[in-house]
Design an enzyme around this catalytic site. Structure first.
Site: not given
Length: 434
Positions: A106-108
């Site tokens: 999700f940190k993309d």
């Protein structure tokens, strides 16, 4: 829009300064001076908008005139150029898949947006930008791939030795170019403390242009609001108007972004903060005493945080009113044994393979429903691809995990990482002499 420090609300800086300084010298965190309210017409018709259209509307509201409209649209479209589907498991349970970006986490969303913003602001001939980041697993890979090849930047990633999965380590240590990795003989909290000390060190700040890519950076938080609005839009298309979000929580940036979205007008019925044995926040909501403790290693390693940095932002959003906060946020903790049972349960009930972080968010939905008998639509966030944790799964489930091509390409690459202890003197010396 200007931004203040959570430790000094009289301080005001531009978005650009907040992005590049990352953390104020008073060791607070930057927050927008006003939480903008999105127009009711937008929320009422949100199902008609695409992810990038939603992202632009939200970013525009938060940043005002900090970046011209056409430039902001281009930044958003490049940063959020992958899907985030809310996959139905049954009539009112959905898993929000946030792992379709390049690092499979999700940190993309945050890392790609931040790198594009920094690249936008950087001018030719300016001093090299040194990006420091601590990771408990997924942040490092997202930042590494987000900044890979960005001109005039150098990224230094600190990760705890032996406490990230093999694929996560490969993403950190095999890229080269402007990305370098440091293997710290300690915990994530030790890595995070080193980064924070570096920002407070006068000599380092005089010599280098330092910024952070951790979720303490406001440009990481803003784009994470996008997928909450987008998830609501997907559910609204299916006829739902109330939603409960269950969020795997470690450093509390992810749920912090959801609560920012809520304060901007997203109609969320309840947030569930789902943690592993690193349960600082559940204990606080139970006892009223906020007491950090050293992090412990678990199967859900990206959540192994004993002193979550972003909790000060959440308290700031609720004006330090714990009573009001508890009306919106429920928190549960789960053991490794319960996590494994959650993985098996999802697979048996829904034929779905979930990573350990995702399984904890699922367990929290189940517990919330048992305690409240609430049957609202529930969305639990899947923050990483299951392939990142091959040793967690029983052989039969492991054999069902599809390995993305990007992961296959990592195998065989040579690890490049320096090793350090947890003392700041050693880290400072490394930065000064490397």
């Amino acid at each position: 829009m200007q931004f203040y420090s959570t430790n000094n609300k009289d301080l005001r800086v531009s978005f650009k300064e907040a992005v590049f300084n990352s953390m104020p010298l008073d060791k607070g965190l930057y927050m927008p001076e006003v939480i903008p309210q999105l127009p009711a017409s937008f929320i009422d018709n949100i199902e008609k908008y695409s992810l990038t259209e939603i992202a632009y509307e939200v970013a525009s509201a938060l940043l005002k005139d900090e970046i011209p409209a056409d430039d902001l649209k281009a930044l958003v479209e490049e940063a959020a150029n992958f899907d985030a589907p809310a996959v139905p498991l049954d009539d009112n349970t959905f898993v929000l898949e946030l792992f379709h970006g390049p690092s499979l986490a999700f940190k993309d969303f945050g890392a790609r947006f931040m790198s594009r913003v920094m690249g936008y602001y950087l001018k030719d001939g300016e001093q090299l930008l040194d990006v420091l980041v601590a990771t408990s697993g997924d942040t490092g890979g997202a930042v590494a791939l987000g900044f890979l090849g960005v001109p005039n930047t150098r990224v230094t990633i600190l990760y705890p030795k032996g406490k990230v999965s093999p694929i996560q380590e490969q993403q950190l240590t095999t890229l080269g170019q402007n990305i370098r990795a440091i293997e710290v003989d300690g915990t994530f909290d030790d890595c995070q403390a080193l980064v924070k000390q570096a920002f407070a060190d006068e000599e380092l700040n005089q010599k280098f242009r330092l910024t952070s890519a951790n979720s303490i950076n406001i440009s990481r938080l803003i784009p994470q609001t996008f997928y909450y609005f987008n998830a609501y839009a997907q559910l609204k298309r299916k006829g739902f108007k109330e939603v409960v979000f269950s969020v795997p929580s470690g450093n509390f940036g992810n749920i912090g972004a959801g609560l920012l979205a809520y304060k901007m007008g997203l109609p969320v019925k309840q947030f569930i903060a789902a943690t592993n044995a690193n349960d600082t926040v559940p204990r606080f909501l139970e006892t009223g005493v906020y007491e950090t403790k050293p992090s412990v290693q678990t199967y859900s390693n990206a959540m192994d945080v004993g002193a979550p940095s972003n909790w000060v932002r959440i308290m700031d959003l609720f004006k330090q009113d714990t009573k009001v906060l508890k009306e919106v946020v429920t928190a549960y903790r789960f053991t490794d044994e319960e996590t494994l049972e959650g993985i098996k349960d999802i697979a048996e009930k829904y034929d779905y393979i979930a990573c350990p972080h995702t399984a904890i968010a699922y367990l929290a939905v189940e517990k919330f429903r048992q305690q409240t008998e609430d049957e609202s639509a529930a969305v639990f966030l899947s923050t990483a691809h299951a392939c990142k944790f091959p040793d967690i799964f029983p052989p039969l489930l492991a054999s069902k995990i599809e390995i993305p091509l990007s992961v296959e390409e990592l195998s065989g690459r040579t690890k490049q990482a320096d090793e350090l202890k947890t003392d700041f003197a050693g880290f400072k010396s490394y930065l000064l002499h490397h």
